[in-house]
Write a protein that holds these residues in place. Structure first.
Motif, short mmCIF file in Angstrom:
data_model
loop_
_atom_site.label_atom_id
_atom_site.label_comp_id
_atom_site.label_asym_id
_atom_site.label_seq_id
_atom_site.Cartn_x
_atom_site.Cartn_y
_atom_site.Cartn_z
N ASP A 174 -2.77 -0.37 -4.36
CA ASP A 174 -3.63 0.37 -3.43
C ASP A 174 -2.92 1.62 -2.96
O ASP A 174 -1.74 1.55 -2.57
N ILE A 177 -10.01 3.35 -0.09
CA ILE A 177 -8.71 3.00 -0.68
C ILE A 177 -8.85 3.17 -2.20
O ILE A 177 -9.84 2.72 -2.79
N MET A 218 0.85 -1.20 0.00
CA MET A 218 0.00 0.00 0.00
C MET A 218 0.89 1.26 0.00
O MET A 218 1.81 1.36 0.81
N LYS A 245 -7.71 2.20 -5.85
CA LYS A 245 -7.00 1.13 -6.58
C LYS A 245 -6.58 1.70 -7.94
O LYS A 245 -7.42 2.09 -8.74
#
Ligand code: FAD
Length: 354
Positions: A147, A132, A1, A134
């Motif tokens: 992400d 989040i 992430m 993407k």
């Protein structure tokens, strides 16, 4: 992430990545090869002049331009040619003449090694799931989705991200065409040509080492090719040497005709540089806006990440005002009659000793 993904490593994206790259986990994507020798397959179409506002921003960023980026001659004059009014004037200006491709690579080379730079990576789309983001892109033939918490569009005038979020923001779409010619003449000035038959914007010539660069910005769907040929014919008649063509390229270019056309983003998605519409509507100078918006976003991320767009809006008030003022000035440059009145006075113009 990742904390932040930046799409585009042009002057805006590279500057932002440099400013936030040590503190946050940053992913920087660009379809161009901007690291090392690269393959130079795609070059940004640009006049490559660093205007005083951009010089000021480079100074504020603590940067000096390495000599390998400079190209000759350095320019101190604009030759302004008004075709319909048959007036010509020279004005003193201070530009730094550069090789734009080398400039972009140099800015990327300043990014800290903690930033994950993926060159040759084409951003495709984004999706938001539970706050989040993407981010989907293609890198060297493979599809990836990463992400991220914050997404930044720094992908230039034809921003894929902006077109996905706010399609049709610009009613008037311009394209620029540039062609390099071998030149033996010494023309140590930047020519700015105002000609209603070519465009309601302007055209230019810029000397670059042993070449002269001819450029025009015209409205899309208004027969750019024919208009560009007419420009070249008119320049040849005025004594410009345009025989041996070396290369030609083109690009979309934005012209924010009111501040509402500048789109800074929503929630956790922000835009900087030309992707947002930050560019001078009168001169198409874009480097200073790329730097200023990148600095403003970097401050906003560090000051109030929870209210990113509100903070960024606050930090770009001055830039917004600048676009408003430039649009107020625009008729004096682009209305044929007002321009004639201004140029006829000869105010601030200079004589050139032949
Ligand atoms: C013909 C022309 C002449 C100009 N001359 C001057 C000048 O002399 N001086 C000046 O100050 N300004 C000039 N400008 C304006 C200036 O070039 C831009 O305003 C400036 O480059 C904006 O910087 P940026 O980083 O926002 O965008 P860009 O420099 O356009 O960078 C965007 C980056 O995003 C990348 N990208 C785009 N789409 C994707 C995608 N889907 N996935 C991954 N990467 C992507 C591109 O490869 C590019 O590297 C000129 C513009 C044009 C068109």
């Amino acid at each position: 992430m990742y904390d932040i993904a930046v799409i585009g490593a042009g002057p805006a994206g590279a500057t932002l990545a440099r400013l936030v790259g040590r503190k946050y986990k940053v992913l920087l994507l660009d379809r161009r090869e901007l690291v090392g020798t690269g393959d130079g397959y795609y070059e940004k179409c640009c006049g490559g002049l660093i205007a005083p506002d951009a010089q000021y921003m480079l100074a504020k960023l603590g940067l000096g331009v390495p000599k390998e980026i400079l190209v000759g001659p350095q320019l101190f004059t604009v030759r302004t040619i008004d075709i319909q009014n048959s007036i010509e004037r020279y004005y003193q200006r201070h530009y730094i003449n550069i090789d734009r491709e080398r400039f972009d690579r140099w800015l990327v080379s300043l990014i800290p090694s903690s930033v994950d730079i993926r060159c040759g990576a084409l951003f495709k789309k984004y999706l938001i799931e539970n706050k989040i983001i993407k981010v989907s892109f293609k890198h060297k033939g493979k599809e990836y989705t990463e992400d991220v918490r914050y997404l930044v569009g720094a992908d230039g005038a034809f921003s894929t991200l902006r077109r996905q979020m706010v399609p049709g923001l610009f009613q008037k779409t311009y394209i620029s065409v540039q062609e390099w010619f071998k030149a033996s003449q010494n023309q140590p000035f930047f020519s700015a040509i105002f000609d209603n038959d070519i465009s309601d914007f302007y055209s230019w010539t810029i000397p670059k080492e042993d070449c002269i660069l001819v450029g025009a910005t015209v409205l899309l769907n208004e027969n750019a090719g024919q208009r560009f040929n007419l420009l070249k014919e008119r320049l040849v008649k005025r004594g410009y040497e345009l025989q041996e063509s070396m290369k030609k390229n083109g690009a979309f270019i934005l012209r924010p005709q009111n501040i509402k056309q500048v789109f800074i983003g929503n929630d956790n998605i922000a835009f900087i540089g030309e992707a947002a519409g930050w560019i001078s509507p009168t001169s198409a100078e874009g480097l200073s806006y790329a730097f200023r918006s990148a600095v403003a976003l970097s401050k906003s991320i560090q000051q109030d990440p929870e209210n990113l767009i509100r903070e960024y809006h606050k930090n770009t008030r001055g830039l917004g005002m600048n676009i408003i003022i430039k649009n107020l000035k625009s008729p004096f440059m682009y209305n044929q009659y007002l321009r004639k009145a201004v140029m006829k006075t000869g105010l601030l113009s200079m004589d050139i000793y032949e």
